[in-house]
Design an enzyme around this catalytic site. Structure first.
Site, PDB file in Angstrom:
ATOM      1  N   GLU A   1      -1.958  -9.077   3.144  1.00  0.00           N
ATOM      2  CA  GLU A   1      -1.856  -9.653   4.496  1.00  0.00           C
ATOM      3  C   GLU A   1      -3.216  -9.955   5.120  1.00  0.00           C
ATOM      4  O   GLU A   1      -3.296 -10.769   6.038  1.00  0.00           O
ATOM      5  CB  GLU A   1      -1.037  -8.741   5.419  1.00  0.00           C
TER       6      GLU A   1
ATOM      7  N   HIS B   1      -3.763  -4.851   0.228  1.00  0.00           N
ATOM      8  CA  HIS B   1      -3.156  -5.439   1.426  1.00  0.00           C
ATOM      9  C   HIS B   1      -3.306  -6.956   1.380  1.00  0.00           C
ATOM     10  O   HIS B   1      -4.310  -7.486   1.878  1.00  0.00           O
ATOM     11  CB  HIS B   1      -3.868  -4.930   2.681  1.00  0.00           C
TER      12      HIS B   1
ATOM     13  N   CYS C   1       0.831  -1.197   0.000  1.00  0.00           N
ATOM     14  CA  CYS C   1       0.000   0.000   0.000  1.00  0.00           C
ATOM     15  C   CYS C   1       0.874   1.259   0.000  1.00  0.00           C
ATOM     16  O   CYS C   1       1.495   1.549  -1.013  1.00  0.00           O
ATOM     17  CB  CYS C   1      -1.009  -0.040   1.148  1.00  0.00           C
TER      18      CYS C   1
END
Ligand code: GLN
Length: 531
Positions: free
Chosen positions: A510, A508, A382
């Site tokens: 994650e 993102h 990001c």
């Protein structure tokens, strides 16, 4: 099973007992027994969502696929169970009040005085049962944020009291407390637990199960004492000792019979304990890993919780590669031209973290440059991707003043710019590109190989975007824009094909890595580092 059953998870004595991990573990254990579960978090603060909270206050902001900014505990729920949460899994006092006040303005309560009891509590109860009423779940696990005894928690306790009264055996309360160890006296103290349970009882709630957080093993005598003082069955007094990994918690809870105790309390046949093979395999890999890899996390918060999902994603991926990951926080505010080499020299890989605002960005840009010039595997996420782009524009394209509009609204070389549709919005909360969006990967690109497919969906949380005006220049000089949004054509991924691993994602990744399904980008990043 038709009627959903409810499990409430509350915490007493102190905060940070790990209610989120316990809630996730309960979900996981019931899921392993074949039940359909969902886990939701109720936060007693007045913010509408945690989106505008700073990570020092609240840790990472976790984003659901449907674009809700939520508490980081939802990340644990997803990582443990692999089940995606939605905006319905996260609620705050702010949203509860907002909804009640909107109804009052609409005239829904015409003639009535609006009060905490019954209007706020009814709104809480109604929301708590929303997912259960869909018929999609056997169990709804509701974690109540904060610590009981806080003024803010009172309406939640009253709602739970009423729900338990109405539902009888179909609702149980799991209460977490803390058993401190006093070194001078060499004693473990149960008094705070007794007080905390009294507090629950004075609110009309008898906890069904107690989970005692402790740094030392509690013997049966102590458990017996707690059971006797707190009106709880001995088999329902469970201890949660510190473990080497949060992922050991479900196994430890099962060993002590937590899931069985819950089922018994609810009058559901307990049956055989499930095997949970893949999970245990993951734990074995973790225990077996001896070698470490060193990853520098370049961000402005040197705080574990601020980058929770990134840390967990790295750890999942490292585990599957038989490695431990040794995370080294590098505060980007302390990086300058003179010390960048020294700060990053021992890193096997570098992650440039997400973030907002000016602070620390020049350090992130220097880290990106270091990684590119020294060909150290580097993952920009990001804001991290945006910094890779700015660094490339400044150093390779020669646009010395390249910047993001977020940092410098007047730069002519705004390689990162505001989305057109966002330019007139004045408020901060709820004005970002949030949630899952599709992304098309260029066939033959590095990322297409890594994902093994060309259509992906990943979650976003940002206002600014790659400025396509500069795209031909980037591609001509070796930074490939290999992932694009199919509808808006926005650039979602940049990569440098001639580097070992130099990839930045506007999204993102994650948020989507789970224990049993580690994320391909993190997997490949770690694999490259090891090679
Ligand atoms: N501040 C940047 C933006 O709003 C990046 C946000 C982030 O890293 N999550 O676009």
């Amino acid at each position: 099973m038709t009627q959903a059953k409810y499990i409430f998870v509350t915490g007493g004595v102190v905060s940070s007992l790990g209610k989120g991990i316990i809630s996730a573990s309960i979900g996981k254990l019931l899921q392993d027994r074949g039940f359909r579960i969902t886990i939701q978090k109720y936060d007693p603060y007045i913010n509408v969502d945690p989106g505008t909270l700073n990570p020092y206050e609240h840790g990472e902001c976790y984003v659901t696929a449907d674009g809700m900014e939520t508490d980081l505990d939802l990340g644990h729920y997803e990582r443990f169970t692999g089940i995606q949460t939605t905006r319905a899994n996260s609620m705050t006092t702010g949203r509860i009040y907002k909804s009640v006040i909107d109804k009052e303005r609409r005239g829904d309560y015409l003639g009535k005085t609006i009060q905490v009891v019954p209007h706020i509590t009814d709104e809480i109860k109604c929301n708590i049962q929303f997912l259960g009423n869909t018929g999609q779940y056997d169990f709804v696990i509701t974690e109540i944020g904060g610590t009981i005894g806080d003024i803010e928690s009172a309406p939640y306790l009253e709602s739970i009291r009423q729900l338990k009264w109405e539902m009888g055996r179909d609702a149980v309360c799991v209460h977490l407390t803390y058993v401190p160890y006093l070194r001078a006296a060499d004693e473990l103290k149960t008094k705070p637990t007794q007080h905390s349970v009294k507090e629950m009882q004075s609110n009309g709630i008898q906890p069904d199960i107690l989970i005692l957080r402790t740094e030392k093993h509690l013997d049966d005598h102590l458990r017996q004492k707690v059971a006797g003082f707190c009106n709880v069955d001995l088999e329902c007094v469970i201890q949660s000792e510190d473990l080497s990994s949060i992922y050991e918690v479900p196994v430890n809870m099962q060993r002590q019979g937590l899931d069985a105790a819950i089922l018994r309390k609810m009058g559901i046949p307990v049956g055989e304990a499930p095997a949970a093979g893949p999970w245990n395999h993951f734990l074995e890999l973790r225990q077996g890993a001896t070698q470490s890899i060193r990853v520098a996390l370049v961000g402005k918060y040197d705080l574990q919780d601020a980058y929770k999902s990134i840390l967990e994603s790295l750890s999942h991926a490292a585990t599957y590669h038989h490695r431990k990951v040794d995370i080294h926080f590098v505060n980007s505010e302390h990086i300058d031209e003179h010390n960048v080499v020294e700060q990053l020299a021992d890193a096997d890989g570098i992650v440039i973290c997400p973030g907002f605002g000016q602070r620390g960005i020049e350090g992130k840009i220097l880290a990106a440059q270091y990684a590119r010039e020294h060909d150290v595997p580097c993952f920009g996420i990001c804001l991290g991707m945006q910094m890779m782009v700015i660094e490339f524009a400044r150093d390779v394209l020669g646009l010395r003043d390249a910047n993001s509009r977020e940092m410098d609204p007047n730069t002519p070389n705004n390689v990162i710019d505001l989305m057109e549709s966002q330019k007139n919005l004045a408020q901060m909360g709820g004005t970002m590109r949030l949630g899952a969006y599709g992304c098309e990967l260029q066939p033959g690109s590095r990322v297409a190989t890594i994902y093994g497919e060309t259509h992906i969906r990943e979650r976003h949380r940002h206002r600014y975007e790659f400025n396509n005006r500069f795209l031909p220049d980037f591609e001509a000089h070796g930074m490939r824009c290999s992932g694009r949004n199919p509808d808006s054509d926005l650039v979602e991924i940049v990569e440098m094909p001639d580097k070992r691993w130099y990839i930045g994602t506007q999204f993102h990744p994650e948020y989507q890595s789970t224990v049993l399904k580690p994320h391909p980008l993190f997997m490949n990043f770690i694999k490259t580092i090891i090679r």
